[in-house]
Design an enzyme around this catalytic site. Structure first.
Site, short mmCIF file in Angstrom:
data_model
loop_
_atom_site.label_atom_id
_atom_site.label_comp_id
_atom_site.label_asym_id
_atom_site.label_seq_id
_atom_site.Cartn_x
_atom_site.Cartn_y
_atom_site.Cartn_z
CG ASP A 1 -1.79 -1.22 1.34
OD1 ASP A 1 -2.47 -1.55 0.35
OD2 ASP A 1 -1.77 -1.85 2.40
CG HIS B 1 -0.93 -1.62 -7.75
ND1 HIS B 1 -0.08 -2.11 -8.72
CD2 HIS B 1 -0.42 -2.04 -6.58
CE1 HIS B 1 0.90 -2.79 -8.15
NE2 HIS B 1 0.71 -2.75 -6.85
#
Length: 425
Positions: free
Chosen positions: A13, A41
């Site tokens: 992340d 993503h």
């Protein structure tokens, strides 16, 4: 002959999708080389906001060939859904190629992931229940099914029969569930076989031909260095290597061709999933950083789970950059910290009364306490700034101090979620 790897320095992340999206504009190929649809993503562009899970991050550029490599855990249903959703939102049909050697994440992989987490109860590892661990387990005990097998029904049936021999014993005696039927599994994986066929090819040869022509290739990793099963916070890791070095295996490219490794890290720390997380913030302090973070708060792109929050961890990030072999760093989300009068940075861990920049093995991490250095905040909105020199001095000092601590040059700084919100040093 040049390949750039874009990888995470932390727990995942970090903002790799945006970085890949920016660099893909000047690339011929973008390659996913490991992991599956268990992480995402997030990318924001003129078409909207997208959370990509299996599709490589170059799909928004018509001239880019997006490759799902042989190291990926390929979930057929997730791929079809993601591809169709992308096109339905007005994105031109991307060029996608799926390795014929990639292995299929089967319906029973996801089922076993869910059943095992349920069985473990409070001992579970925080799985996304996407089937990743059972998939890689089957792969390495040679029960996996390759994409090419989808187009040979006799072989596919024999492979499924072999896999179910042991799995049905577990279903009956460990999980107390009905046995799985070969025909049901066959029908499930063949449902989209015709749709897949035009995308499937020998991607390894395709990439080697591109290398011979001098075409630019990006390989993008999933999650981050600290989720690597060999070098990360095992057993709270993923089940495939998250390191740039694994791209040579998962994409099928020569090691010497990877000449640039870009490690991505946030200006603060976040983490989804279980496991040790030194310096984890609690209460209102954590919630304010979480809500202000990312493009719409710090919540998992795949799970939606609130991310665990901490200040920037130089110990973990330096270790992650070392593992990745980072040649440079992209620092993301610097703009998020603009609300703070002063900003703590973890500059060392204290373990058993001794301070160190060494990132310890998991068994020692629970004892580690963060040692903080406080830096001045800049108390302003920097999201519209496009040069390093225009940043407030306190923001410049923050970047330079992090660069000094991790020992890798920071060449790019993201000050917002959109493509154009990137400062190049």
């Amino acid at each position: 002959m040049t390949i750039t790897a874009i990888v995470g320095a932390n727990w995942g992340d970090e903002g790799k999708g945006k970085v890949t999206d920016v660099l893909a504009a000047n690339s011929k190929y973008v390659v996913r080389y490991q992991g599956g649809s268990n992480a995402g993503h997030t990318i924001i562009n003129d078409h909207g906001k997208f959370a990509l899970h299996l599709l490589p991050s170059g799909v928004f550029y018509p001239g880019v060939t997006n490759i799902i490599g042989p190291g990926v855990a390929f979930n057929i249903g997730d791929f079809v859904k993601e591809y169709k959703e992308l096109v339905s939102k007005g994105v031109p049909e991307p060029i996608v190629r799926i390795s014929d050697r990639a292995q299929v994440l089967m319906p029973y992989h996801k089922l076993f992931d869910e059943l095992e987490e349920e069985r473990l109860a409070d001992r579970q590892f925080g799985s996304t229940k996407s089937g990743i661990a059972p998939f890689y387990s089957d792969k390495y005990v040679k029960l996996g099914i390759q994409v090419a097998d989808l187009f040979n029904k006799e072989r596919l049936q024999s492979r499924i029969e072999a896999a179910l021999e042991s799995k049905n014993i577990m279903m009956e005696y460990l999980y107390k569930k009905p046995a799985l039927k070969v025909e049901d599994v066959m029908n499930a994986v063949l449902e989209h076989a015709d749709f897949l066929k035009p995308f499937v090819c020998d991607t390894v040869t395709l990439l080697h031909e591109g290398l011979k022509k001098g075409e630019k290739i990006l390989v993008e990793g999933q999650l981050g260095a600290l989720r690597d099963p060999d070098h990360g916070i095992y057993p709270y890791s993923t089940s495939s290597s998250t390191l740039a070095g694994f791209a040579t295996v998962g994409a099928g490219v020569p090691p010497h061709a990877i000449t640039q490794v870009i490690a991505v890290t946030k200006a603060y720390s976040s983490c989804v999933g279980a496991g040790p997380f030194v310096g984890e913030l609690e209460g209102d302090v954590a919630q304010e950083l979480r809500v202000r973070g990312g493009d719409a708060g710090e919540f998992g792109a795949t799970t939606g789970r609130p991310r665990r929050m901490a200040w920037f961890d130089a110990v973990a990030t330096k270790y992650g950059c070392m593992l990745q072999g980072a040649t440079e760093v992209v620092l993301t989300n610097l703009d998020v910290l603009g609300y703070l009068d002063e900003i703590p940075v973890c500059v060392a861990y204290e373990v058993d009364g001794e301070q160190s920049m060494h990132f310890p093995v998991t068994a020692e991490l629970d004892k580690a306490k963060p040692v903080y250095e406080k830096l001045a905040g800049w108390k302003s909105d920097i999201s519209g700034i496009r040069t390093f020199e225009e940043l407030p001095k306190a923001a410049q000092d923050y970047v330079l101090r992090i660069e000094q601590l991790i020992g890798v040059p920071i060449h790019n700084i993201s000050v917002g979620p959109r493509r154009e919100q990137m400062i190049i040093r």
